[in-house]
Write a protein that holds these residues in place. Sequence first.
Motif, PDB file in Angstrom:
ATOM      1  N   TRP A   1       0.823  -1.212   0.000  1.00 61.51           N
ATOM      2  CA  TRP A   1       0.000   0.000   0.000  1.00 61.51           C
ATOM      3  C   TRP A   1       0.858   1.263   0.000  1.00 61.51           C
ATOM      4  O   TRP A   1       0.373   2.334  -0.353  1.00 61.51           O
ATOM      5  CB  TRP A   1      -0.919   0.018   1.219  1.00 61.51           C
ATOM      6  CG  TRP A   1      -1.937  -1.065   1.255  1.00 61.51           C
ATOM      7  CD1 TRP A   1      -1.864  -2.303   0.669  1.00 61.51           C
ATOM      8  CD2 TRP A   1      -3.197  -1.032   1.933  1.00 61.51           C
ATOM      9  NE1 TRP A   1      -2.986  -3.044   0.948  1.00 61.51           N
ATOM     10  CE2 TRP A   1      -3.823  -2.291   1.724  1.00 61.51           C
ATOM     11  CE3 TRP A   1      -3.843  -0.085   2.705  1.00 61.51           C
ATOM     12  CZ2 TRP A   1      -5.074  -2.601   2.254  1.00 61.51           C
ATOM     13  CZ3 TRP A   1      -5.088  -0.383   3.242  1.00 61.51           C
ATOM     14  CH2 TRP A   1      -5.693  -1.630   3.005  1.00 61.51           C
ATOM     15  N   GLY A   2       2.116   1.125   0.416  1.00 61.18           N
ATOM     16  CA  GLY A   2       2.969   2.302   0.486  1.00 61.18           C
ATOM     17  C   GLY A   2       4.138   2.261  -0.481  1.00 61.18           C
ATOM     18  O   GLY A   2       5.020   3.117  -0.403  1.00 61.18           O
ATOM     19  N   LEU A   3       4.155   1.279  -1.380  1.00 62.82           N
ATOM     20  CA  LEU A   3       5.255   1.172  -2.333  1.00 62.82           C
ATOM     21  C   LEU A   3       4.907   1.910  -3.623  1.00 62.82           C
ATOM     22  O   LEU A   3       3.882   1.615  -4.252  1.00 62.82           O
ATOM     23  CB  LEU A   3       5.560  -0.296  -2.647  1.00 62.82           C
ATOM     24  CG  LEU A   3       6.090  -1.133  -1.480  1.00 62.82           C
ATOM     25  CD1 LEU A   3       6.327  -2.567  -1.925  1.00 62.82           C
ATOM     26  CD2 LEU A   3       7.371  -0.536  -0.914  1.00 62.82           C
TER      27      LEU A   3
ATOM     28  N   SER B   1       7.643   4.913   5.451  1.00 61.85           N
ATOM     29  CA  SER B   1       7.571   6.361   5.239  1.00 61.85           C
ATOM     30  C   SER B   1       6.276   6.792   4.563  1.00 61.85           C
ATOM     31  O   SER B   1       5.672   7.804   4.935  1.00 61.85           O
ATOM     32  CB  SER B   1       8.754   6.817   4.378  1.00 61.85           C
ATOM     33  OG  SER B   1       9.984   6.529   4.991  1.00 61.85           O
ATOM     34  N   PHE B   2       5.827   6.037   3.558  1.00 60.45           N
ATOM     35  CA  PHE B   2       4.778   6.515   2.652  1.00 60.45           C
ATOM     36  C   PHE B   2       3.376   5.986   2.929  1.00 60.45           C
ATOM     37  O   PHE B   2       2.395   6.641   2.584  1.00 60.45           O
ATOM     38  CB  PHE B   2       5.134   6.146   1.204  1.00 60.45           C
ATOM     39  CG  PHE B   2       6.439   6.717   0.726  1.00 60.45           C
ATOM     40  CD1 PHE B   2       6.904   7.936   1.190  1.00 60.45           C
ATOM     41  CD2 PHE B   2       7.212   6.037  -0.203  1.00 60.45           C
ATOM     42  CE1 PHE B   2       8.098   8.471   0.748  1.00 60.45           C
ATOM     43  CE2 PHE B   2       8.414   6.558  -0.661  1.00 60.45           C
ATOM     44  CZ  PHE B   2       8.859   7.777  -0.179  1.00 60.45           C
ATOM     45  N   LEU B   3       3.262   4.784   3.504  1.00 63.00           N
ATOM     46  CA  LEU B   3       1.941   4.152   3.602  1.00 63.00           C
ATOM     47  C   LEU B   3       0.938   5.037   4.326  1.00 63.00           C
ATOM     48  O   LEU B   3      -0.151   5.315   3.806  1.00 63.00           O
ATOM     49  CB  LEU B   3       2.064   2.798   4.307  1.00 63.00           C
ATOM     50  CG  LEU B   3       0.804   1.919   4.338  1.00 63.00           C
ATOM     51  CD1 LEU B   3       1.206   0.451   4.457  1.00 63.00           C
ATOM     52  CD2 LEU B   3      -0.130   2.262   5.498  1.00 63.00           C
TER      53      LEU B   3
ATOM     54  N   SER C   1       6.201  10.939   9.563  1.00 59.70           N
ATOM     55  CA  SER C   1       6.161   9.585   9.007  1.00 59.70           C
ATOM     56  C   SER C   1       7.424   9.277   8.212  1.00 59.70           C
ATOM     57  O   SER C   1       7.998   8.188   8.327  1.00 59.70           O
ATOM     58  CB  SER C   1       4.928   9.428   8.112  1.00 59.70           C
ATOM     59  OG  SER C   1       4.843   8.121   7.595  1.00 59.70           O
ATOM     60  N   PHE C   2       7.869  10.236   7.398  1.00 60.76           N
ATOM     61  CA  PHE C   2       9.106  10.061   6.631  1.00 60.76           C
ATOM     62  C   PHE C   2      10.290   9.795   7.561  1.00 60.76           C
ATOM     63  O   PHE C   2      11.083   8.878   7.345  1.00 60.76           O
ATOM     64  CB  PHE C   2       9.400  11.304   5.790  1.00 60.76           C
ATOM     65  CG  PHE C   2       8.535  11.458   4.567  1.00 60.76           C
ATOM     66  CD1 PHE C   2       7.453  10.628   4.334  1.00 60.76           C
ATOM     67  CD2 PHE C   2       8.802  12.454   3.637  1.00 60.76           C
ATOM     68  CE1 PHE C   2       6.649  10.782   3.207  1.00 60.76           C
ATOM     69  CE2 PHE C   2       8.026  12.612   2.494  1.00 60.76           C
ATOM     70  CZ  PHE C   2       6.938  11.785   2.287  1.00 60.76           C
TER      71      PHE C   2
ATOM     72  N   GLY D   1       4.042   4.405  11.571  1.00 61.09           N
ATOM     73  CA  GLY D   1       3.529   5.460  10.697  1.00 61.09           C
ATOM     74  C   GLY D   1       2.025   5.616  10.795  1.00 61.09           C
ATOM     75  O   GLY D   1       1.502   6.741  10.828  1.00 61.09           O
ATOM     76  N   LEU D   2       1.305   4.499  10.876  1.00 58.91           N
ATOM     77  CA  LEU D   2      -0.156   4.546  10.969  1.00 58.91           C
ATOM     78  C   LEU D   2      -0.633   5.176  12.272  1.00 58.91           C
ATOM     79  O   LEU D   2      -1.740   5.706  12.346  1.00 58.91           O
ATOM     80  CB  LEU D   2      -0.724   3.126  10.832  1.00 58.91           C
ATOM     81  CG  LEU D   2      -0.603   2.492   9.438  1.00 58.91           C
ATOM     82  CD1 LEU D   2      -0.984   1.018   9.486  1.00 58.91           C
ATOM     83  CD2 LEU D   2      -1.466   3.230   8.419  1.00 58.91           C
ATOM     84  N   VAL D   3       0.205   5.112  13.300  1.00 66.44           N
ATOM     85  CA  VAL D   3      -0.139   5.733  14.587  1.00 66.44           C
ATOM     86  C   VAL D   3       0.327   7.188  14.641  1.00 66.44           C
ATOM     87  O   VAL D   3      -0.393   8.076  15.111  1.00 66.44           O
ATOM     88  CB  VAL D   3       0.490   4.928  15.750  1.00 66.44           C
ATOM     89  CG1 VAL D   3       0.259   5.640  17.082  1.00 66.44           C
ATOM     90  CG2 VAL D   3      -0.076   3.515  15.787  1.00 66.44           C
TER      91      VAL D   3
END
Length: 526
Positions: free
Chosen positions: A255-257, A414-416, A436-437, A467-469
């Motif tokens: 999902w974040g690639l 970083s991205f998801l 997140s990054f 990252g999701l948190v």
Amino acid sequence: MTIRILLVVLFFCVMLIVGLYARKHTLSVTGFVLGGRNVGPWLTAFAYGTSYFSAVVFVGYAGQFGWKYGLASTWIGIGNALIGSLLAWVILGRRTRIMTHHLSAATMPDFFGKRYQSQALKIVASAIIFIFMIPYTASVYNGLSRLFGMAFDIPYAVCVIAMAVLTGAYVILGGYMATAINDFIQGIIMLFGIVAVITAVLNGQGGFFAAVNQLSQFPSESTPTLGQAGAYTSFFGPDPVNLLGVIILTSLGTWGLPQMVHKFYTIKSEKTINTGTIISTVFALIVAGGSYYLGGFGRLFDSPAVREGETVIYDSIIPYMLSSLPDLLLGIVVILVLSASMSTLSSLVLTSSSTLTLDFLKGTCMKNMSEKRQLLIMRLLIVFFIAISVALALDPPTFIAQLMGISWGAMAGSFLAPFLYGLYWRRVSKAAVWASFIAGVALTVSNIFLQFIESPINAGALAMVIGLVVVPLVSLITKPIDKTYTESLFASYEEVVLVPQKSSLTFKNKKWKDFAGESAKKNIYS
């Protein structure tokens, strides 16, 4: 040997012919990078699936996790199908296509820059992609070359260079459309090949029940079930916790690639979403599920050929399992893994070169590039990116999964979260994206040197969860993006789209004003 060589030569010729055919689609940047946003459901679905699975999965991951978790490693393939494919299409597909089209974003960094109104975010995201794509690409070379060396007795370096040259040639010639068409051809080969291989390997062990009976005799080597017999044929395997970490990284990580999400940018129509969701899910279930299922029997092939002293060389397990296959089937296996690897490799080099050109160079030191110059630089960067990854592949770390875990962990970590929340939540702040990054890269890189988390796979999974948190927490305590701007972005989801009744019966027996108000009704009749 003649059969194997003929199959490989035929495969190479088809790839180059497709590259030449697709040249007509590369006259513009949008055509070269996105196929003109006009790619149909079958090509999009197969492009997604074949970019997902490569020699890293078939050789590296299937060998390593099949050895560690036995038949329970099949859960990884099921997770890839349900989370990495089905849910990814349902949750991300439609919204990604709508918002990226509204923003005129061609890459993931371009999305971050425009969605969060930050040129700096765009540049940093492009740098993260370029840096961490390289180890992933090297892992693809590594896995394929080991199998080639077994099948053809060709030196590792020759395999790496030959694969790099061929992939570079057809991507430079035909851009995304060449990649998508070749992915479709390669995907068909992968589907039939994996079924044939599993059947042949199990028959060589006396059939399914005999193979399972043999596997059940091995005592567990994992701490939670140490010494327990039958653990490698149990429902959740000998180490369920670490198995869950692998499922999270390899499933949710897509999902974040950028090379995976990029496929949603190119979607042509609603039909592409519906059909693509089904096709990519079934594809993942067969290819990923089949690969890990095959790897689950790896312990039946324990021998000096897969060990260096007492150390198991995971990347050697699958090639050794296949080494006794008949010539024709072994040739098919080589084409299968070649297909899986080249489809992933082409997606990686195209994503990296387009990101560096459009998001880094064009946004900083070469702001007034013409379209022709952008195309030239992207092609040159494809060569440059391949050269760097080849250099790394020629002297790789101990095993493939390390490389992929580092790459997936840094990028998905970083991205998801900022990408997913950015599609659904207006409140996401610029500071949250930076957080997140920083968290994704810092955790992954520090773990390389300090190794406070033993497995890079688990480190990558943890980076995504953090990252999701972090993103919602930081967003709630920092300044949001301009409300007027975000409202205009999310208004793109609410735009009224009218279709012929033959395409949709949703509004049958309803008045138009019940659907979209009197203004829509007037527009129809006018």
